[in-house]
Design a protein around this motif. Structure first.
Motif, PDB file in Angstrom:
ATOM      1  N   GLU A   5       0.836  -1.204   0.000  1.00 29.88           N
ATOM      2  CA  GLU A   5       0.000   0.000   0.000  1.00 29.88           C
ATOM      3  C   GLU A   5       0.869   1.252   0.000  1.00 29.88           C
ATOM      4  N   LEU A   6       1.957   1.203   0.743  1.00 31.21           N
ATOM      5  CA  LEU A   6       2.838   2.363   0.841  1.00 31.21           C
ATOM      6  C   LEU A   6       3.589   2.621  -0.467  1.00 31.21           C
ATOM      7  N   ARG A   7       3.965   1.551  -1.146  1.00 32.85           N
ATOM      8  CA  ARG A   7       4.710   1.712  -2.406  1.00 32.85           C
ATOM      9  C   ARG A   7       3.861   2.395  -3.479  1.00 32.85           C
ATOM     10  N   LYS A   9       1.951   4.910  -2.988  1.00 32.73           N
ATOM     11  CA  LYS A   9       1.796   6.331  -2.669  1.00 32.73           C
ATOM     12  C   LYS A   9       2.980   7.141  -3.176  1.00 32.73           C
ATOM     13  N   GLU A  10       2.725   8.424  -3.347  1.00 32.31           N
ATOM     14  CA  GLU A  10       3.764   9.364  -3.760  1.00 32.31           C
ATOM     15  C   GLU A  10       4.590   9.764  -2.536  1.00 32.31           C
ATOM     16  N   PRO A  11       5.815  10.245  -2.750  1.00 30.89           N
ATOM     17  CA  PRO A  11       6.654  10.661  -1.616  1.00 30.89           C
ATOM     18  C   PRO A  11       6.011  11.734  -0.728  1.00 30.89           C
ATOM     19  N   ALA A  12       5.253  12.653  -1.312  1.00 35.42           N
ATOM     20  CA  ALA A  12       4.599  13.684  -0.506  1.00 35.42           C
ATOM     21  C   ALA A  12       3.559  13.058   0.427  1.00 35.42           C
ATOM     22  N   GLU A  13       2.831  12.087  -0.099  1.00 32.28           N
ATOM     23  CA  GLU A  13       1.841  11.392   0.726  1.00 32.28           C
ATOM     24  C   GLU A  13       2.523  10.584   1.826  1.00 32.28           C
ATOM     25  N   LEU A  14       3.666   9.994   1.502  1.00 34.69           N
ATOM     26  CA  LEU A  14       4.400   9.214   2.494  1.00 34.69           C
ATOM     27  C   LEU A  14       4.929  10.112   3.607  1.00 34.69           C
ATOM     28  N   ASN A  15       5.390  11.312   3.249  1.00 30.56           N
ATOM     29  CA  ASN A  15       5.862  12.252   4.270  1.00 30.56           C
ATOM     30  C   ASN A  15       4.720  12.652   5.197  1.00 30.56           C
ATOM     31  N   LYS A  16       3.541  12.858   4.629  1.00 32.40           N
ATOM     32  CA  LYS A  16       2.373  13.204   5.434  1.00 32.40           C
ATOM     33  C   LYS A  16       2.016  12.049   6.365  1.00 32.40           C
ATOM     34  N   GLU A  17       2.052  10.840   5.840  1.00 33.73           N
ATOM     35  CA  GLU A  17       1.771   9.641   6.640  1.00 33.73           C
ATOM     36  C   GLU A  17       2.792   9.494   7.767  1.00 33.73           C
ATOM     37  N   LEU A  18       4.054   9.790   7.463  1.00 26.85           N
ATOM     38  CA  LEU A  18       5.105   9.698   8.466  1.00 26.85           C
ATOM     39  C   LEU A  18       4.860  10.686   9.605  1.00 26.85           C
ATOM     40  N   LEU A  19       4.474  11.903   9.277  1.00 24.48           N
ATOM     41  CA  LEU A  19       4.186  12.894  10.311  1.00 24.48           C
ATOM     42  C   LEU A  19       3.026  12.448  11.205  1.00 24.48           C
ATOM     43  N   ASP A  49       5.349   0.629  11.646  1.00 25.98           N
ATOM     44  CA  ASP A  49       4.788   1.390  10.529  1.00 25.98           C
ATOM     45  C   ASP A  49       5.703   2.560  10.157  1.00 25.98           C
ATOM     46  N   ILE A  50       6.268   3.223  11.160  1.00 26.72           N
ATOM     47  CA  ILE A  50       7.205   4.320  10.898  1.00 26.72           C
ATOM     48  C   ILE A  50       8.413   3.786  10.131  1.00 26.72           C
ATOM     49  N   ALA A  51       8.931   2.655  10.542  1.00 28.10           N
ATOM     50  CA  ALA A  51      10.079   2.050   9.863  1.00 28.10           C
ATOM     51  C   ALA A  51       9.732   1.689   8.426  1.00 28.10           C
ATOM     52  N   ARG A  52       8.524   1.173   8.210  1.00 24.29           N
ATOM     53  CA  ARG A  52       8.103   0.830   6.846  1.00 24.29           C
ATOM     54  C   ARG A  52       8.062   2.071   5.960  1.00 24.29           C
ATOM     55  N   ARG A  54       9.601   4.947   6.346  1.00 22.76           N
ATOM     56  CA  ARG A  54      10.955   5.472   6.109  1.00 22.76           C
ATOM     57  C   ARG A  54      11.717   4.615   5.113  1.00 22.76           C
ATOM     58  N   THR A  55      11.516   3.300   5.168  1.00 21.62           N
ATOM     59  CA  THR A  55      12.184   2.398   4.223  1.00 21.62           C
ATOM     60  C   THR A  55      11.701   2.661   2.799  1.00 21.62           C
ATOM     61  N   ILE A  56      10.398   2.799   2.622  1.00 20.79           N
ATOM     62  CA  ILE A  56       9.844   3.043   1.290  1.00 20.79           C
ATOM     63  C   ILE A  56      10.315   4.397   0.766  1.00 20.79           C
ATOM     64  N   LEU A  57      10.328   5.414   1.632  1.00 18.73           N
ATOM     65  CA  LEU A  57      10.835   6.725   1.217  1.00 18.73           C
ATOM     66  C   LEU A  57      12.280   6.632   0.757  1.00 18.73           C
ATOM     67  N   ARG A  58      13.067   5.880   1.482  1.00 16.76           N
ATOM     68  CA  ARG A  58      14.476   5.723   1.118  1.00 16.76           C
ATOM     69  C   ARG A  58      14.603   4.979  -0.217  1.00 16.76           C
ATOM     70  N   GLU A  59      13.787   3.962  -0.425  1.00 10.75           N
ATOM     71  CA  GLU A  59      13.809   3.231  -1.701  1.00 10.75           C
ATOM     72  C   GLU A  59      13.450   4.138  -2.856  1.00 10.75           C
ATOM     73  N   LYS A  60      12.412   4.958  -2.655  1.00 11.63           N
ATOM     74  CA  LYS A  60      11.985   5.868  -3.724  1.00 11.63           C
ATOM     75  C   LYS A  60      13.050   6.931  -3.998  1.00 11.63           C
TER      76      LYS A  60
END
Length: 64
Positions: A5-7, A9-19, A49-52, A54-60
């Protein structure tokens, strides 16, 4: 939340989810400190979930 599900999403959405997850983690830590937290497993789930995210953001970021 699943990594697939996280993959999607766009990086902006992932940053929002992380916050949101970091705010949830802070809230759970405060509940734990004041002994109001009944389900201690929630804290571990949020950490994973936070680790997931951050991992996806790093992959992207590495894919660019």
């Amino acid at each position: 939340m699943k990594a697939s599900e996280l993959r999607a999403k766009e990086p902006a959405e992932l940053n929002k989810e992380l916050l949101e997850l970091l705010k949830a983690q802070f809230s759970l830590r405060m509940q734990l400190a004041t002994q109001q937290l009944s389900n201690h497993a929630q804290l571990g789930n949020v950490r994973r979930d936070i680790a997931r995210v951050r991992t996806i953001l790093r992959e992207k970021g590495a894919a660019k």
